[in-house]
Scaffold this active site. Structure first.
Site, PDB file in Angstrom:
ATOM      1  N   GLU A   1       0.116  -1.290   6.070  1.00 50.37           N
ATOM      2  CA  GLU A   1       1.006  -0.508   7.000  1.00 50.37           C
ATOM      3  C   GLU A   1       0.789   1.428   6.801  1.00 50.37           C
ATOM      4  O   GLU A   1       0.852   1.960   7.354  1.00 50.37           O
ATOM      5  CB  GLU A   1       2.561  -0.730   6.757  1.00 50.37           C
ATOM      6  CG  GLU A   1       3.279  -1.136   7.383  1.00 50.37           C
ATOM      7  CD  GLU A   1       3.915   1.163   7.477  1.00 50.37           C
ATOM      8  OE1 GLU A   1       5.169   0.696   7.686  1.00 50.37           O
ATOM      9  OE2 GLU A   1       4.048   1.740   6.256  1.00 50.37           O
TER      10      GLU A   1
ATOM     11  N   ASP B   1       1.009  -0.819  -0.413  1.00 46.44           N
ATOM     12  CA  ASP B   1      -0.007  -0.418   0.001  1.00 46.44           C
ATOM     13  C   ASP B   1       1.047   1.342   0.131  1.00 46.44           C
ATOM     14  O   ASP B   1       1.691   1.282   0.424  1.00 46.44           O
ATOM     15  CB  ASP B   1      -1.127   0.005   1.223  1.00 46.44           C
ATOM     16  CG  ASP B   1      -0.110   0.020   2.392  1.00 46.44           C
ATOM     17  OD1 ASP B   1       0.917  -0.736   3.078  1.00 46.44           O
ATOM     18  OD2 ASP B   1      -0.767   0.708   3.627  1.00 46.44           O
TER      19      ASP B   1
END
Ligand SMILES: [Zn+2]
Length: 387
Positions: free
Chosen positions: A142, A76
């Site tokens: 994250e 991400d």
């Protein structure tokens, strides 16, 4: 779709997946294809938590024997911001002037691409089978609030009997040049509120009131007066910083009934979350001398301090870095927290990846030469690890 062990092509293809947290954006699907083709058993799982977005994650392993070397990371990315401010569109993965542009190029699709390429090369040299096991632990959560990412991925792995021996987290660890820094630990982070209660009243009759601002100022000052510690072998001194002082009083002739301050502490391995709270409360109690009515509210924290003590594993990684770059990397514990704080409970972990300079910025980009060098470094780490 990429099937070669070319880190630049893999990084480019990953950057082209618009995987802004919590979107998967095709990034994990791409890794699944590449890793399956190389013989990995690939698991994709979506984690849920009430009140949060579902997030997809991936665990892939090749080999069944120990040791299991884990490469961890996240696909991400943070949002690109104003796309018109970019020299090249943030999800185009354009290579220009010897650099690959795009959101995630550095943090940390580039690092993942290099690790994948290195593993494929290593396997290619060994007839497709590792000596032990190699795993990828990749989250899509994250950059967000990180509840449906690495912690749940680690629980999932533990429940499925997966054992990790060592982990390399491919976060951008270097300051200025590839090879200058390996992160071997991170400070902990704790947020707190200091609340001082008084007695509300008219400013013209202060004898009938008790102004909490006086007490708050005294405690804020006292908590900053003395260092929390002198640092430790691996860490700089812990640091407390006030981030807000709030009374919220809009009335000019009113003594408020309550005053608050908010603070953050970045702390080293002289403390745990609990011992640190006790220390702060003790110091406030001493400074208050029974004359200030105060309380602390602590925000929940999952950011404890950790360190992977220098030893054979950090030596192995450092030697690989030196061999490729000629630099002797510093073993650092600076910066914010990372998912390594979760991984450390399962196995020793170090962080080594690209240079962090342009991460989260407009025109995030990585030199193609760095992608090639980092692949070489990972390759040497893997080769040495299984030698
Ligand atoms: Zn990152």
């Amino acid at each position: 779709m990429t099937v070669s062990a070319d880190p630049v092509a893999i990084a480019r293809d990953l950057v082209r997946c618009p995987s802004v947290t919590p979107a998967e954006g095709g990034a994990l699907a791409l890794l699944e294809v590449v890793l399956k083709k190389a013989g990995f058993a690939v698991h994709r799982m979506t984690f849920h938590e009430p009140g949060t977005d579902d997030v997809e994650n991936l665990y892939a392993r090749i080999g069944t024997a120990a040791p299991n070397l884990v490469i961890a990371g996240h696909t991400d990315v943070v949002p690109p911001g104003d796309e018109r401010a970019w020299k090249h569109p943030p999800f185009s993965g354009e290579v220009s002037g010897g650099e690959l542009y795009g959101r995630g190029a550095v943090d940390m699709k580039g690092g993942i691409a290099c690790a994948v390429a290195a593993v494929l090369d290593h396997l290619g040299q060994r007839g497709g089978k590792p000596k032990g096991s190699i795993s990828f632990l990749i989250t899509g959560d994250e950059e967000g609030i990180a509840v449906n990412g690495t912690p749940k991925l680690l629980s999932w792995a533990a429940e499925h009997g997966e054992k990790f021996d060592h982990c390399v987290l491919a976060e951008p660890s270097n300051q200025d040049e590839l090879g200058d820094t390996i992160k071997i630990g991170r400070r902990g982070s704790l947020n707190g509120h200091l609340i001082v209660s008084g007695t509300q009243g008219h400013v013209a009759y202060p004898q009938r009131a008790n102004n909490p601002i006086r007490g708050l100022v005294a405690l804020v000052s006292a908590l900053q007066a003395e260092p929390l510690d002198q640092g430790s072998t691996q860490f700089a001194p812990s640091h407390l910083e006030f981030t807000s002082v709030d009374v919220g009083n809009k009335t000019v002739n009113l003594i408020p009934g309550e005053a608050r301050a908010r603070f953050n502490i970045r702390f080293n391995d002289n403390h745990t979350l609990d011992s640190l709270k006790k220390l702060i409360e003790q110091r406030a109690t001493k400074a208050a001398g029974g004359k200030i009515n105060f309380a602390f509210q602590w925000e929940p924290s999952n950011a404890g301090v950790f360190v992977t003590k220098p030893g054979p594993f950090t030596d192995l990684v450092a030697a690989a870095v030196t061999e490729v770059t000629g630099r002797k990397p510093a073993l650092s514990t600076t910066g914010g927290t990372s998912d390594a704080r979760f991984i450390t409970h399962h196995c020793p972990v170090v962080e080594f990846g690209l240079v962090g300079q342009t991460m989260h910025q407009v025109d995030e980009r990585v030199p193609v030469a760095d992608l090639k060098k980092l692949t070489e470094i990972y390759r040497k780490i893997i080769d040495r690890y299984f030698a």
